[in-house]
Design an enzyme around this catalytic site. Structure first.
Site, mmCIF file in Angstrom:
data_model
loop_
_atom_site.group_PDB
_atom_site.id
_atom_site.type_symbol
_atom_site.label_atom_id
_atom_site.label_comp_id
_atom_site.label_asym_id
_atom_site.label_seq_id
_atom_site.Cartn_x
_atom_site.Cartn_y
_atom_site.Cartn_z
ATOM 1 N N GLY A 62 -36.911 32.365 -19.344
ATOM 2 C CA GLY A 62 -34.765 32.092 -19.466
ATOM 3 C C GLY A 62 -35.107 31.916 -17.678
ATOM 4 O O GLY A 62 -33.769 30.619 -17.716
ATOM 5 N N ASN B 259 -28.841 43.155 -17.183
ATOM 6 C CA ASN B 259 -29.905 44.035 -17.478
ATOM 7 C C ASN B 259 -30.135 45.009 -17.442
ATOM 8 O O ASN B 259 -31.629 45.813 -17.107
ATOM 9 C CB ASN B 259 -31.216 42.600 -16.942
ATOM 10 C CG ASN B 259 -30.895 42.277 -15.362
ATOM 11 O OD1 ASN B 259 -29.762 41.382 -15.150
ATOM 12 N ND2 ASN B 259 -32.056 42.524 -14.581
ATOM 13 N N GLN C 108 -31.099 38.752 -22.229
ATOM 14 C CA GLN C 108 -31.178 40.637 -22.560
ATOM 15 C C GLN C 108 -30.365 40.860 -23.991
ATOM 16 O O GLN C 108 -30.783 41.305 -24.228
ATOM 17 C CB GLN C 108 -30.671 41.249 -21.163
ATOM 18 C CG GLN C 108 -30.711 41.212 -20.442
ATOM 19 C CD GLN C 108 -32.302 42.694 -21.024
ATOM 20 O OE1 GLN C 108 -32.107 43.061 -21.174
ATOM 21 N NE2 GLN C 108 -33.260 42.159 -19.864
ATOM 22 N N SER D 64 -35.278 33.838 -23.731
ATOM 23 C CA SER D 64 -36.150 33.565 -23.145
ATOM 24 C C SER D 64 -37.130 35.016 -24.355
ATOM 25 O O SER D 64 -36.655 35.828 -24.677
ATOM 26 C CB SER D 64 -36.667 34.757 -21.958
ATOM 27 O OG SER D 64 -37.802 35.123 -21.616
ATOM 28 N N ALA D 65 -38.122 34.455 -24.463
ATOM 29 C CA ALA D 65 -38.959 34.256 -25.807
ATOM 30 C C ALA D 65 -39.161 36.425 -25.595
ATOM 31 O O ALA D 65 -39.503 36.654 -26.370
ATOM 32 C CB ALA D 65 -39.999 33.789 -25.806
ATOM 33 N N HIS D 66 -39.702 36.788 -24.701
ATOM 34 C CA HIS D 66 -41.038 37.805 -24.095
ATOM 35 C C HIS D 66 -39.636 39.300 -23.804
ATOM 36 O O HIS D 66 -40.122 40.015 -24.404
ATOM 37 C CB HIS D 66 -41.756 37.713 -23.236
ATOM 38 C CG HIS D 66 -41.248 38.017 -21.688
ATOM 39 N ND1 HIS D 66 -40.232 39.292 -20.945
ATOM 40 C CD2 HIS D 66 -40.042 37.179 -20.851
ATOM 41 C CE1 HIS D 66 -39.660 39.181 -19.553
ATOM 42 N NE2 HIS D 66 -39.287 37.595 -19.223
ATOM 43 N N THR E 155 -45.904 17.690 -21.862
ATOM 44 C CA THR E 155 -46.591 18.423 -23.378
ATOM 45 C C THR E 155 -46.239 19.896 -23.751
ATOM 46 O O THR E 155 -46.731 21.008 -23.348
ATOM 47 C CB THR E 155 -47.864 18.332 -22.982
ATOM 48 O OG1 THR E 155 -48.283 16.668 -23.123
ATOM 49 C CG2 THR E 155 -48.049 18.160 -24.644
ATOM 50 N N CYS F 275 -37.844 42.242 -11.763
ATOM 51 C CA CYS F 275 -38.058 41.005 -10.930
ATOM 52 C C CYS F 275 -37.798 41.783 -9.748
ATOM 53 O O CYS F 275 -38.508 40.639 -8.756
ATOM 54 C CB CYS F 275 -36.814 40.166 -11.053
ATOM 55 S SG CYS F 275 -35.584 40.534 -10.625
HETATM 56 N N1 PLP Z 1 -31.362 37.230 -16.798
HETATM 57 C C1 PLP Z 1 -31.791 38.221 -17.296
HETATM 58 C C2 PLP Z 1 -30.362 38.775 -17.304
HETATM 59 C C3 PLP Z 1 -32.552 38.982 -17.089
HETATM 60 O O1 PLP Z 1 -33.398 39.866 -17.405
HETATM 61 C C4 PLP Z 1 -33.892 37.743 -17.368
HETATM 62 C C5 PLP Z 1 -35.036 38.553 -17.275
HETATM 63 O O2 PLP Z 1 -35.490 40.012 -16.676
HETATM 64 C C6 PLP Z 1 -33.679 36.789 -16.392
HETATM 65 C C7 PLP Z 1 -33.110 36.307 -16.751
HETATM 66 C C8 PLP Z 1 -35.069 36.146 -16.952
HETATM 67 O O3 PLP Z 1 -35.948 35.718 -17.737
HETATM 68 P P1 PLP Z 1 -37.695 34.961 -17.542
HETATM 69 O O4 PLP Z 1 -37.786 36.574 -17.470
HETATM 70 O O5 PLP Z 1 -38.144 34.155 -19.061
HETATM 71 O O6 PLP Z 1 -37.973 33.860 -16.177
#
Ligand code: PLP
Length: 411
Positions: free
Chosen positions: A88, A167, A195, A213-215, A251, A339
């Site tokens: 993301g 988030n 989110q 973002s996949a996770h 790649t 984060c």
């Molecule tokens: N944007 C939001 C709102 C998020 O909650 C997050 C991750 O916590 C991100 C961006 C960043 O995504 P990634 O962890 O895949 O870099």
């Protein structure tokens, strides 16, 4: 701290061993879904380079194309508009920095004070290079007022960037209305849908750029995508072999991309499933009922809010202390955005909404998803009430009444 290990006992089913835990930190990351797990294995075996002409390469190329179509279905765009990224944050950087680079860092960016640091730090980097940046504050409810965004627009505004849902609080932003205002003023729109992807429909967003973002929706970490509308071009952040139609060299991470695509396809039916949505709302209501046994509780963000994300301030405690007590009982919650975990600075989101530093530090985020049960919520709710009471007793602080934003999202 807990001595339990979250490492799965059965490698065929990665989330199985979560039975040891009550995991309520889905906004930080979600357990890997079975479909994604299987697809990653397939991607590992498809070892060919998608750019190779021979059959082994072409098999990988074909799988990549199918995955692109699957992710495009989640985003509601043509497959050619999907750029695979390393997550993301990279998608967001490509959207913001990639838009201003060809303009030689000239022009104006409008964003908000509650964005993820990937947006705010990109905005800060752009500002250092000469881009004019306006940061719109949120309302105390946690929402951005479209009128305030509209008031910030100027003839030289190139891009507006607003997240779909926050988030930390789960507050769902009026991004469609903001997109209309941005487009009417001749600006492009980027939506950080990290989110909401896989949780709320994002196929009707109508933005020029959308980051996912996949996770966050049952896929693997370190892989994401940017929807880049055909009428817009960005300067790549990564230059090299011209992969992703010259928009992101390197790649391709085939196992990761196949994992993300499988997670996207698995999420699609849930997006419009009323009973699934009601189930998530019921979990939220159940949690808030438990927490309602305490005095001095404030739910941050009013409706519209994501059912799955609940931000609560408990007067008279430190959120990190309560989170540590819960962790000893195998209950995983967060004090804010992952984060920023480990940093002592109070949440920029909560303070922008008007909470003072002490209140921001007294906040916990509970976030859940498809794997969460009512029993999980009961365990976490009871343990949180006990932990808050215990911490208040030890510190001699009581639940001084807090200005209530509302019983947000109690449905
Ligand atoms: N944007 C939001 C709102 C998020 O909650 C997050 C991750 O916590 C991100 C961006 C960043 O995504 P990634 O962890 O895949 O870099």
């Amino acid at each position: 701290m807990t001595t339990r290990s979250p490492v799965p006992a059965d490698p065929r089913c990665p989330a199985d061993d979560l039975s040891e835990f009550v995991y309520l930190d889905y906004a930080a990351t979600t357990p890997l879904g079975r479909e994604a797990f299987d697809a990653i294995g397939r991607g590992m075996r498809l070892f060919g380079n998608p750019s190779s002409r021979h059959s082994v390469g072409q098999a990988a190329h074909e799988a990549l194309g199918t995955a692109r179509a699957q992710v495009a279905a989640l985003l509601g765009c043509p497959a050619g508009e999907v750029v695979f990224t390393g997550g993301g944050s990279e998608a967001i950087n490509l959207a913001l920095r990639g838009t201003f680079a060809p303009r030689h860092w000239r022009g104006h960016l409008v964003t908000t004070a509650i964005e993820h640091s990937a947006v705010l730090e990109s905005a800060a980097a752009l500002r250092r290079r000469g881009v004019d940046v306006t940061i719109v504050p949120p309302e105390p409810s946690g929402h951005v007022d479209p009128d305030r965004v509209a008031a910030a627009l100027r003839p030289d505004t190139v891009l507006v960037s607003v997240m779909h849902a926050n988030n930390e609080t789960g507050a769902v932003q009026p991004v469609r209305e903001i997109t209309e205002r941005a487009h009417a003023a001749g600006a492009l729109m980027h939506v950080d849908a990290v989110q909401t992807a896989g949780k709320l429909p994002i196929d009707t967003l109508d933005a020029d750029l959308v980051s996912i973002s996949a996770h966050k929706f049952g896929g693997p970490k370190g892989v994401g995508a940017l929807r880049l509308a055909a009428h817009h071009t960005v300067e790549p952040l990564v230059c090299g072999g011209g992969q992703e139609d010259g928009r992101r060299a390197g790649t391709e991470n085939l196992p990761g991309v196949l994992g993300m695509a499988a997670a996207a396809t698995a999420a699609l039916p849930r997006l419009h499933d009323r009973s699934y949505r009601q189930q998530q709302w019921a979990l939220r209501t159940r949690l808030l009922r438990h927490l309602g046994a305490l005095d001095g509780v404030r739910v941050n963000a009013t409706d519209p809010v994501m059912a799955e994300t609940v931000s609560v301030t408990f007067a008279g405690v430190r959120g990190d202390t309560v989170a540590d007590v819960l962790d000893m009982h195998g209950i995983c919650v967060s004090t804010g955005s992952a984060c920023h975990a480990g940093q002592d600075s109070p949440s920029h989101v909560l303070t922008a909404m008007g909470l003072d530093v002490e209140q921001a530090r007294a906040t916990l985020r509970f976030s859940f998803g498809a794997g969460t049960t009512g029993a999980d919520i009961d365990t976490a709710g009871r343990a949180t009430v006990a932990a808050v009471e215990q911490v208040r007793r030890v510190s001699g602080r009581s639940g001084t009444p807090l200005a209530t934003v509302g019983t947000a999202g109690v449905r």
